[in-house]
Design a protein around this motif. Structure first.
Motif, PDB file in Angstrom:
ATOM      1  N   MET A   1       0.859  -1.197   0.000  1.00  0.00           N
ATOM      2  CA  MET A   1       0.000   0.000   0.000  1.00  0.00           C
ATOM      3  C   MET A   1       0.891   1.242   0.000  1.00  0.00           C
ATOM      4  O   MET A   1       1.698   1.422   0.893  1.00  0.00           O
TER       5      MET A   1
ATOM      6  N   ASP B   1      -2.370   5.822  -1.198  1.00  0.00           N
ATOM      7  CA  ASP B   1      -3.567   4.981  -1.244  1.00  0.00           C
ATOM      8  C   ASP B   1      -4.494   5.308  -0.079  1.00  0.00           C
ATOM      9  O   ASP B   1      -4.037   5.627   1.029  1.00  0.00           O
TER      10      ASP B   1
ATOM     11  N   VAL C   1      -7.034   3.089   0.917  1.00  0.00           N
ATOM     12  CA  VAL C   1      -7.272   1.821   1.621  1.00  0.00           C
ATOM     13  C   VAL C   1      -6.290   0.778   1.077  1.00  0.00           C
ATOM     14  O   VAL C   1      -5.572   1.039   0.097  1.00  0.00           O
ATOM     15  N   SER C   2      -6.302  -0.402   1.672  1.00  0.00           N
ATOM     16  CA  SER C   2      -5.407  -1.458   1.193  1.00  0.00           C
ATOM     17  C   SER C   2      -5.876  -1.952  -0.180  1.00  0.00           C
ATOM     18  O   SER C   2      -7.070  -1.837  -0.503  1.00  0.00           O
ATOM     19  N   PRO C   3      -4.962  -2.512  -0.981  1.00  0.00           N
ATOM     20  CA  PRO C   3      -5.365  -3.007  -2.313  1.00  0.00           C
ATOM     21  C   PRO C   3      -6.502  -4.021  -2.263  1.00  0.00           C
ATOM     22  O   PRO C   3      -7.386  -4.000  -3.129  1.00  0.00           O
ATOM     23  N   SER C   4      -6.519  -4.886  -1.261  1.00  0.00           N
ATOM     24  CA  SER C   4      -7.591  -5.898  -1.201  1.00  0.00           C
ATOM     25  C   SER C   4      -8.939  -5.249  -0.875  1.00  0.00           C
ATOM     26  O   SER C   4      -9.981  -5.638  -1.419  1.00  0.00           O
ATOM     27  N   THR C   5      -8.925  -4.243  -0.008  1.00  0.00           N
ATOM     28  CA  THR C   5     -10.170  -3.530   0.309  1.00  0.00           C
ATOM     29  C   THR C   5     -10.674  -2.792  -0.931  1.00  0.00           C
ATOM     30  O   THR C   5     -11.878  -2.793  -1.227  1.00  0.00           O
ATOM     31  N   TYR C   6      -9.751  -2.177  -1.638  1.00  0.00           N
ATOM     32  CA  TYR C   6     -10.094  -1.442  -2.865  1.00  0.00           C
ATOM     33  C   TYR C   6     -10.713  -2.393  -3.891  1.00  0.00           C
ATOM     34  O   TYR C   6     -11.756  -2.101  -4.480  1.00  0.00           O
TER      35      TYR C   6
ATOM     36  N   GLN D   1      -6.637   5.015  -6.673  1.00  0.00           N
ATOM     37  CA  GLN D   1      -7.744   5.040  -5.708  1.00  0.00           C
ATOM     38  C   GLN D   1      -8.381   6.427  -5.626  1.00  0.00           C
ATOM     39  O   GLN D   1      -9.601   6.553  -5.512  1.00  0.00           O
TER      40      GLN D   1
END
Lengths: 75, 193
Positions: free
Chosen positions: A1, A5, A7-12, B48
């Motif tokens: 991350m 960012d 949020v974390s990549p998995s949350t995204y 993001q």
């Protein structure tokens, strides 16, 4: 991350997946609207517009589900 | 001083008049504020943040209709302004995506060209109607919604080629379908109910 960012990549990834599935569900709701057109004059340009719009909505829903599967490495 | 626009009113009643400076149009105009942020995010590679800005832009698009209902300030101008905001916001976002290589260029060129063609036809339709009126199309509603989602998908790297190439036949069919109704068919009378 990275530091930029939110949020974390998995949350995204999860957020994008859920949002896309919600959009697909919204598109599939056109089936219900399509059924409500039963009995109406199919030659009426406004009814034709609705009908074609619902068909396009359903196609978009299908493509969105396919996109979700590809995004998550299923297909 | 704010100009006025004619809004729909119950049958038999005189047309209700609402100011152009109303909460719903303010929400629509606020969508333009997301564009500098979107450009900053894409140009700096912040996926993001780019998703967040385009999400806010799309959310405001849905919100303005609800605000218009709550504050009872629906107007023909508001619908027209909403369509213009869609074109400007999504057109800008697509061009930014193409410029920074986040999405394939060919579908974007075709999509923007179709959007410009549709806008010209809308102007012709407005001239035929003799008033600022939004042309309503169920196909175009879905294409615009899909376009907003597609921009978001491009920011997330979500099956980008598939989603963008599907957009091409969708918008070509839609513009072809709407052309006859806008340029040839009879313009419906002013809505009063």
């Amino acid at each position: 991350m990275s530091e930029h960012d939110l949020v974390s990549p998995s949350t995204y990834r999860g957020f994008v997946t859920v949002l896309s599935l919600l959009l697909a569900a919204w598109a599939f709701y056109d089936i219900v609207k399509w059924r409500r057109l039963k009995g109406q004059d199919r030659q009426d340009p406004l009814v034709q517009d609705k009908l074609r719009g619902y068909v396009l909505g359903l196609a978009m829903g299908c493509v969105t589900v396919l996109g979700v599967l590809r995004y998550n490495g299923v297909v | 001083m704010a100009e006025v626009a004619v809004a729909s009113a119950p049958a038999g009643a005189p047309p209700r008049v609402v100011s152009k400076l109303n909460p719903a149009n303010a929400v629509t105009a606020s969508r333009f504020l997301t564009l500098p942020g979107f450009y900053w995010a894409v140009s700096n590679g912040h996926h993001q943040w780019a998703t967040l800005f385009i999400f806010l832009c799309g959310f405001a698009d849905k919100l303005d209709g609800a605000v218009a209902k709550i504050f009872n300030c629906r107007s023909a101008f508001g619908e027209f302004f909403d369509a213009i905001a869609d074109g400007v916001c999504y057109g800008f976002a697509l061009i930014v995506l193409a410029a920074f290589g986040w999405a394939p260029i060919a579908p974007i060129i075709i999509g923007v060209a179709m959007g410009v063609l549709n806008s010209v036809m809308r102007l012709v339709y407005v001239r035929r109607a003799g008033r600022p009126v939004n042309y309503k199309s169920h196909l175009m509603e879905r294409v615009v919604g899909y376009m907003g989602a597609m921009i978001g998908w491009a920011t997330a790297g979500f099956a980008v080629e598939l989603m963008f190439w599907f957009f091409v036949p969708a918008i070509v069919i839609t513009v072809a379908h709407d052309a006859k109704r806008m340029l040839v068919d009879r313009v419906p009378p002013l809505e009063t109910a």
